[in-house]
Design an enzyme around this catalytic site. Structure first.
Site, short mmCIF file in Angstrom:
data_model
loop_
_atom_site.label_atom_id
_atom_site.label_comp_id
_atom_site.label_asym_id
_atom_site.label_seq_id
_atom_site.Cartn_x
_atom_site.Cartn_y
_atom_site.Cartn_z
N ARG A 15 -10.29 3.36 -2.41
CA ARG A 15 -8.90 3.39 -2.86
C ARG A 15 -8.68 2.27 -3.88
O ARG A 15 -9.50 1.37 -4.04
CB ARG A 15 -7.96 3.23 -1.67
N LYS A 74 -6.66 -3.03 0.84
CA LYS A 74 -7.14 -3.64 2.07
C LYS A 74 -7.06 -5.16 2.02
O LYS A 74 -6.98 -5.78 0.96
CB LYS A 74 -8.59 -3.22 2.33
N TYR A 93 -2.23 -4.32 2.64
CA TYR A 93 -2.39 -4.26 4.10
C TYR A 93 -3.11 -5.51 4.56
O TYR A 93 -4.08 -5.96 3.92
CB TYR A 93 -3.21 -3.03 4.51
N HIS A 95 -3.01 -6.64 8.53
CA HIS A 95 -3.42 -6.47 9.93
C HIS A 95 -3.92 -7.80 10.52
O HIS A 95 -4.99 -7.89 11.10
CB HIS A 95 -4.51 -5.40 10.05
N GLU A 117 2.01 -3.11 6.21
CA GLU A 117 2.21 -2.48 7.52
C GLU A 117 3.35 -3.08 8.32
O GLU A 117 3.75 -2.52 9.34
CB GLU A 117 0.92 -2.53 8.35
N ASP A 269 -7.54 -1.08 13.46
CA ASP A 269 -7.03 -2.08 12.52
C ASP A 269 -6.23 -3.17 13.23
O ASP A 269 -6.14 -4.31 12.77
CB ASP A 269 -6.13 -1.43 11.47
#
Length: 370
Positions: A15, A74, A93, A95, A117, A269
């Protein structure tokens, strides 16, 4: 503002943080976008498309990371920690509740880190997590069906069965976006589907939405055990926003799960909802414990990068535009973005992460100076 889009380097992560259309929207507002060469190739997006949209193509990750704001997909991995710095806004993101090393690196660097997120609207929706949850939920069933085949180590069960032979039993732990999308695909493949959730209103919604075609159960210890011990495929779809997922399947339960059954833990995740879960990669996606296959890839949507990249940008672009236009003033004035702020100037500003590691928490409004 100068915005950087580095190439993703996590294992098989194809991505990219921004599509050419997003670049065009930003450059039209007078912002400068630096795209690392080849950043979009995994999503079938060429440097020439970015250049035509107004981006400047840069030759190295360091050049892209030198921007005032970096937009990624990411979380940074260890080799990228050196790019973190106090005058950087990182929008991606994260996490963090499952990643102490990254949390420490962000705090030590003073980076302003906003996590997709944990951006949360007043009605509790997570708009920037939703598109990847939709992709991951649908993929979970697809992947599970593949690993149920005997040559993949599974029980040798066809999801939809055939006349005279029962279909696969699919159990989905969690009825949110991931769970409902997993259930949708499983039903479409002809499986027998059970969804467990603690929220009775959500179970009512699923029962109505799927016209009674799936079984809904209140999530408690008894119901979880009864369901997973009779399952062929188990999808872990539990979400505690920004926090660590609880273990709903313990190590002691594995011997009672059917040999050759498959667990797809989408919650990996956030630490996973299965005690035996640990993150895997697209290069080495599974492991087996007590004859139960575990698929725990931490970036599942990276396997369908073009779909995922466009779906993600559909949701992130409005936030990226306002962040580029107004900087931290947008964060100060936006309750969803205050939820999204995880670290700022060495302060941890998301409580669930602080609780996960026993670290000091600072309210984001206080951290930003009111």
């Amino acid at each position: 503002m100068i915005i950087g889009v580095p190439r993703e380097i996590k294992d098989n992560e194809n991505r990219v943080g921004m599509i050419p259309g997003a670049v065009k929207a930003l450059t039209r507002r007078g912002h400068q976008v630096l795209v690392e060469t080849g950043a979009g190739l995994g999503s079938s997006l060429l440097d020439e498309e970015y250049a035509a949209a107004g981006a400047r193509i840069v030759s190295s990750a360091a050049d892209a990371w030198a921007a005032e704001m970096v937009v990624k997909v990411k979380e940074p991995i260890k080799v990228e920690y050196g790019f973190l710095r106090a005058d950087l806004i990182l929008f991606t993101y994260l996490h963090l509740a499952a990643d102490r090393a990254l949390t420490d690196a962000l705090l030590a660097s003073g980076t302003t880190a906003i996590a997709y997120e944990t951006v949360q609207t007043a009605n509790g929706h997570l708009p920037l997590l939703m598109p990847m949850s939709e992709v991951a939920g649908r993929m979970a069933t697809q992947v599970g069906a593949n690993y149920l085949e005997k040559h993949m180590g599974g029980r040798g069960v066809l999801m939809g069965g055939v006349p005279g032979v029962a279909p696969a039993s699919v159990v989905v732990l969690g009825g949110g976006t991931v769970g409902s999308n997993a259930a949708k695909v499983a039903l479409g493949m002809g499986a027998q589907v059970t969804v467990l959730d603690v929220n009775h209103e959500r179970l009512q919604y699923l029962d109505d939405n799927f016209h009674g075609r799936l079984l809904t159960l209140t999530s408690n210890e008894y119901n979880i055990e009864h369901a997973v011990f009779n399952a062929d495929l188990i999808v872990g779809a539990v979400l505690i926003p920004g926090g660590r997922a609880p273990w709903l399947i313990t190590r002691d339960m594995l011997p009672d799960i059917r040999d050759g059954a498959v667990i797809v833990d989408v919650a990996v995740d956030q630490g996973g909802c299965v005690e035996t879960t640990h993150p895997t990669t697209h290069s080495n996606p599974t492991f087996v414990i007590d004859d139960v296959i575990h698929y725990c890839v931490a970036n599942m949507p990276g396997a369908v990068p073009r779909t995922s990249t466009f779906a993600l940008n559909n949701q992130t672009l409005p936030y990226t535009l306002r962040l580029a236009d107004a900087g931290l003033d947008f964060v100060r004035s936006s309750q969803p973005m205050l939820h999204g702020l995880n670290t700022y100037q060495g302060k941890l500003t998301y409580k669930a992460v602080a609780d996960a590691f026993g670290l000091s928490y600072t309210d984001p409004v206080e951290a930003l100076g009111g």
